[in-house]
Design a protein around this motif. Structure first.
Motif, PDB file in Angstrom:
ATOM      1  N   UNK A  10      50.155   4.402   4.465  1.00 31.83           N
ATOM      2  CA  UNK A  10      49.254   5.545   4.474  1.00 31.83           C
ATOM      3  C   UNK A  10      49.980   6.774   5.011  1.00 31.83           C
ATOM      4  N   UNK A  11      49.561   7.955   4.579  1.00 34.11           N
ATOM      5  CA  UNK A  11      50.190   9.183   5.030  1.00 34.11           C
ATOM      6  C   UNK A  11      49.922   9.426   6.509  1.00 34.11           C
ATOM      7  N   UNK A  12      48.706   9.128   6.956  1.00 31.77           N
ATOM      8  CA  UNK A  12      48.385   9.310   8.361  1.00 31.77           C
ATOM      9  C   UNK A  12      48.885   8.115   9.148  1.00 31.77           C
ATOM     10  N   UNK A  13      49.324   8.365  10.362  1.00 34.79           N
ATOM     11  CA  UNK A  13      49.887   7.288  11.168  1.00 34.79           C
ATOM     12  C   UNK A  13      49.050   7.072  12.415  1.00 34.79           C
ATOM     13  N   UNK A  44      48.736  -1.718  21.384  1.00 35.65           N
ATOM     14  CA  UNK A  44      49.749  -0.715  21.074  1.00 35.65           C
ATOM     15  C   UNK A  44      50.523  -1.131  19.831  1.00 35.65           C
ATOM     16  N   UNK A  45      50.746  -0.196  18.934  1.00 33.52           N
ATOM     17  CA  UNK A  45      51.452  -0.480  17.691  1.00 33.52           C
ATOM     18  C   UNK A  45      52.626   0.460  17.488  1.00 33.52           C
ATOM     19  N   UNK A  46      53.522   0.059  16.618  1.00 33.27           N
ATOM     20  CA  UNK A  46      54.636   0.911  16.192  1.00 33.27           C
ATOM     21  C   UNK A  46      54.136   1.753  15.027  1.00 33.27           C
ATOM     22  N   UNK A  47      54.048   3.067  15.177  1.00 29.77           N
ATOM     23  CA  UNK A  47      53.514   3.908  14.092  1.00 29.77           C
ATOM     24  C   UNK A  47      54.274   3.770  12.785  1.00 29.77           C
ATOM     25  N   UNK A  48      55.552   3.441  12.838  1.00 28.93           N
ATOM     26  CA  UNK A  48      56.357   3.359  11.618  1.00 28.93           C
ATOM     27  C   UNK A  48      56.069   2.105  10.817  1.00 28.93           C
ATOM     28  N   UNK A  49      55.745   1.005  11.506  1.00 27.16           N
ATOM     29  CA  UNK A  49      55.559  -0.268  10.823  1.00 27.16           C
ATOM     30  C   UNK A  49      54.133  -0.793  10.844  1.00 27.16           C
ATOM     31  N   UNK A  50      53.273  -0.199  11.685  1.00 29.75           N
ATOM     32  CA  UNK A  50      51.890  -0.640  11.884  1.00 29.75           C
ATOM     33  C   UNK A  50      51.815  -2.032  12.517  1.00 29.75           C
ATOM     34  N   UNK A  51      52.941  -2.511  13.041  1.00 26.27           N
ATOM     35  CA  UNK A  51      52.974  -3.817  13.695  1.00 26.27           C
ATOM     36  C   UNK A  51      52.712  -3.651  15.186  1.00 26.27           C
TER      37      UNK A  51
END
Length: 224
Positions: free
Chosen positions: A25-28, A202-209
């Motif tokens: 997705x464009x939004x993080x 808490x997640x990594x915005x780049x991977x959504x993991x």
């Protein structure tokens, strides 16, 4: 550069938010402090070793539509329950039950968490690219809305509507705004606070993991 692994994503959101190709997705998401999850019961656990690619045969199980099937999902953040929609999604529900009875989900993770959208798990590879080695196809109800608490199955953008393997997602936003392309599994019937706990890690915005793993200890199904 080697190609990135194909991830089972909710691709409709990519189209709506990004308006172009890609698998994000464009939004993080905005990371949430880990303490917020800990306050509602998440435990610090070690990351499990991925089970790796699977090649299971498609199950022949058929469920009794006159019975109520409830899947209890025990996680490192607590336990929640899914009441399976056997009447509207008998094939999808039967596949999920068969996998649960094999212990397929035990030791897997929620590998994708997008605040205000979904939590997604059930991948034996652990990066969003895996499945059971077979797929089931069952058209979702035409007027299905992916609202808070709905549980459905993830698929790639290239797969037909209603295709599913083992990856499932729980809608955590009020309305995910998705078209009826994703096979229905059921609805959260207990433990909504646990789902919220998972959604808040808490997640990594780049991977959504998630930064710290959220592990599925077991999935058991009871019929009544």
């Amino acid at each position: 550069m080697p190609a990135r692994p194909l991830r089972l994503l909710l691709s409709a959101l990519v189209v709506v938010l990004a308006g172009c190709g890609g698998d994000k997705p464009a939004s993080k998401p905005t990371p949430t402090p880990a303490s917020a999850a800990q306050q509602v019961g998440c435990k610090a656990v070690a990351a499990p070793k991925p089970k790796g690619p699977q090649q299971l045969a498609r199950p022949a199980l058929k469920l009794d539509r006159g019975k109520r099937y409830v899947a209890t999902v025990k996680t490192s953040c607590g336990t929640f329950a899914i009441t399976l929609d056997v009447r509207r999604a008998p094939k999808t529900a039967a596949s999920f039950v068969a996998l649960a009875r094999k212990g397929f989900f035990d030791g897997l993770t929620f590998h994708r968490i997008v605040p205000g959208f979904v939590i997604q798990g059930g991948d034996p590879v652990g990066d969003g690219s895996g499945g059971p080695g077979y797929s089931v196809r069952e058209a979702p109800p035409a007027r299905l809305a992916y609202t808070r608490g709905v549980v459905a199955m993830a698929k790639t953008g290239a797969e037909p509507a209603g295709t599913s393997g083992s990856q499932f997602f729980v809608v955590t936003g009020e309305d995910a705004g998705l078209p009826p392309d994703y096979a229905l599994l059921g609805r959260i019937s207990a433990g909504a606070d646990v789902v919220d706990a998972i959604a808040s890690v808490q997640t990594d915005p780049a991977t959504e993991a998630p930064v710290s793993p959220v592990v599925i200890d077991s999935v058991t199904v009871r019929a009544s």
